[in-house]
Design an enzyme around this catalytic site. Structure first.
Site, PDB file in Angstrom:
ATOM      1  N   LYS A 142       0.877  -1.179   0.000  1.00 43.06           N
ATOM      2  CA  LYS A 142       0.000   0.000   0.000  1.00 43.06           C
ATOM      3  C   LYS A 142       0.906   1.218   0.000  1.00 43.06           C
ATOM      4  O   LYS A 142       1.680   1.433   0.943  1.00 43.06           O
ATOM      5  CB  LYS A 142      -0.896  -0.002   1.240  1.00 43.06           C
ATOM      6  CG  LYS A 142      -1.959   1.097   1.206  1.00 43.06           C
ATOM      7  CD  LYS A 142      -3.071   0.764   0.234  1.00 43.06           C
ATOM      8  CE  LYS A 142      -4.182   1.804   0.254  1.00 43.06           C
ATOM      9  NZ  LYS A 142      -5.325   1.412  -0.566  1.00 43.06           N
ATOM     10  N   SER A 158      -1.391  -1.329  -4.236  1.00 46.14           N
ATOM     11  CA  SER A 158      -2.476  -0.362  -4.202  1.00 46.14           C
ATOM     12  C   SER A 158      -1.948   0.944  -3.627  1.00 46.14           C
ATOM     13  O   SER A 158      -0.861   0.985  -3.049  1.00 46.14           O
ATOM     14  CB  SER A 158      -3.636  -0.879  -3.349  1.00 46.14           C
ATOM     15  OG  SER A 158      -4.168  -2.066  -3.884  1.00 46.14           O
ATOM     16  N   LYS A 173     -13.899  -4.549 -11.189  1.00 43.99           N
ATOM     17  CA  LYS A 173     -13.945  -5.149  -9.859  1.00 43.99           C
ATOM     18  C   LYS A 173     -15.249  -5.923  -9.654  1.00 43.99           C
ATOM     19  O   LYS A 173     -15.252  -7.036  -9.121  1.00 43.99           O
ATOM     20  CB  LYS A 173     -13.810  -4.059  -8.792  1.00 43.99           C
ATOM     21  CG  LYS A 173     -13.396  -4.545  -7.425  1.00 43.99           C
ATOM     22  CD  LYS A 173     -13.297  -3.378  -6.437  1.00 43.99           C
ATOM     23  CE  LYS A 173     -12.330  -2.330  -6.905  1.00 43.99           C
ATOM     24  NZ  LYS A 173     -12.260  -1.169  -5.978  1.00 43.99           N
ATOM     25  N   SER A 202      -8.540  -6.287  -6.023  1.00 43.93           N
ATOM     26  CA  SER A 202      -7.985  -4.957  -6.263  1.00 43.93           C
ATOM     27  C   SER A 202      -7.712  -4.808  -7.749  1.00 43.93           C
ATOM     28  O   SER A 202      -7.303  -5.758  -8.415  1.00 43.93           O
ATOM     29  CB  SER A 202      -6.693  -4.789  -5.450  1.00 43.93           C
ATOM     30  OG  SER A 202      -6.092  -3.533  -5.704  1.00 43.93           O
ATOM     31  N   ALA A 260      -3.920  -2.837 -12.196  1.00 39.03           N
ATOM     32  CA  ALA A 260      -2.856  -3.806 -11.931  1.00 39.03           C
ATOM     33  C   ALA A 260      -1.640  -3.653 -12.837  1.00 39.03           C
ATOM     34  O   ALA A 260      -1.023  -4.643 -13.223  1.00 39.03           O
ATOM     35  CB  ALA A 260      -3.417  -5.220 -12.064  1.00 39.03           C
TER      36      ALA A 260
END
Length: 364
Positions: free
Chosen positions: A158, A225, A323, A342, A345
């Site tokens: 993250k 992410s 998603k 998530s 990508a």
């Protein structure tokens, strides 16, 4: 040391009832918790404050349970992904590590965590961010007790992204940024994935012109992410280690596109669960503990040769379409809508693909 994973449904980003029950029943101890990965019901965008709310709630809860200091709790990687589009259930996976040892001849789930150096706004999309992420990956690998990168099956990062305030800060210091605020989420995700790939030795250090451009460069186990919660990247690394203790194993596979359920079942097989040639949800027999997927639609706007229109939608961002679509397909395959999905990508698997990761209980 054995790793345990508990998954709890969330009634809101402030719901700690599942964890509270687990502590009361002594299922786990507060001081054993080493990482969290969860889905919140915000919009998944830059202004998704549900992630910040969940993070603050869980850290505040841990300050009143156990013996760790506020500084120690602040160092626990907690990765929250916003957006429960379609049928995805808001949930949290809580990772704990206890003193149970195992048979040296059996490889079981191991976990490592790390925080990177501070990532400055001018680092995002550049070599400096890759280097800082790669260094944190190596720390997390050592923390997991894993020496061979081939034993690593999942790294969740993250990272920070750009905001109006952080761009102004960079400019005030005479620095430039590589993109706009709205573009920075995807750029941060892609740069983070390249940092994971470099840290594991999957690729050599990319040239500056390759960052977020050369899509032939990727990590097979990265899920990166971004958000406004932190200025340091949080790293959670999962792999298998001989003698790790417990009954859990992790495995992964690359989905060739957003409908590749063979990739989903391949990840489960990789973790050690035997399945029939054409499996279905009932064949999992409750042994699938958690699943994590990073995905992205192909930019040619085709899916198995058919035209897709999500990139033309002016009302709903394409990543929300993706998603929801993947969430529906995967839920049908595994029978559980509490799955971590998530999107955006870039550099996480080949373009239009992405890694699927499964944690399974293989028994004693």
């Amino acid at each position: 040391m054995a790793v345990d994973v508990l998954k709890f449904e969330l009634s809101s980003p402030q719901d700690v009832s599942g964890l509270e029950t687990a502590l009361v029943t002594r299922r786990i101890k507060a001081d054993e918790i080493v990482a969290l990965i969860g889905k919140t019901e915000g919009n998944g965008g830059i202004n998704d404050f549900s992630r910040t709310l969940a993070d603050q709630t869980y850290r505040r809860f841990l300050t009143t349970h156990g013996s760790r200091t506020g500084t120690e709790i602040a160092a626990i990687p907690m990765v929250w992904s916003g957006g429960c589009d379609g049928v995805i259930t808001p949930h949290v996976n809580i990772f704990s590590r206890n003193a149970v040892t195992g048979d040296a001849g059996k490889s079981r789930l191991a976990i490592g965590g790390a925080l990177s150096e501070e990532i400055l706004p001018e680092d995002i999309g550049r070599s400096a961010m890759i280097e800082k992420i790669a260094a944190a990956v190596r720390v997390a690998m050592a923390d997991a007790g894993i020496t061979d990168s081939k034993d690593v099956h999942y790294i969740q990062a993250k990272t920070p992204l750009l905001t109006v305030a952080s761009v102004a800060d960079a400019q005030a210091r005479g620095q430039t940024v590589v993109c706009t605020v709205q573009q920075s989420s995807g750029i941060a995700n892609g740069t983070g994935a390249l940092g994971i790939a470099v840290g594991l030795g999957e690729i050599a250090m990319p040239r500056p012109e390759q960052i977020c451009r050369d899509l032939d460069l990727y990590s097979s186990v990265a899920s990166s992410s971004s958000g406004i919660e932190f200025t340091r990247a949080q790293i959670v690394l999962l792999g298998n280690r001989p003698g790790g203790g417990g009954t859990l194993r992790v495995g992964h596979a690359l989905m060739r596109d957003m409908l590749d359920m063979d990739g989903v079942y391949g990840a489960i097989r990789s973790a050690g669960l035997e399945l029939p040639e054409r499996p279905c949800a009932e064949d999992l027999r409750g042994r699938l503990v958690a699943m994590f997927i990073k995905c992205e639609p192909n930019r040619n706007a085709k899916l198995r040769g058919r035209r897709q229109v999500m990139f033309n939608d002016s009302d709903i961002p394409y990543h929300r379409h993706a998603k929801a679509a993947v969430g529906g397909a995967v839920t049908a395959a595994i029978g559980d809508p509490a799955v971590f999905i998530s999107v955006d990508a870039m550099h996480s698997g080949p373009h239009g693909s992405g890694p699927c990761v499964a944690i399974v209980d293989v028994g004693p």
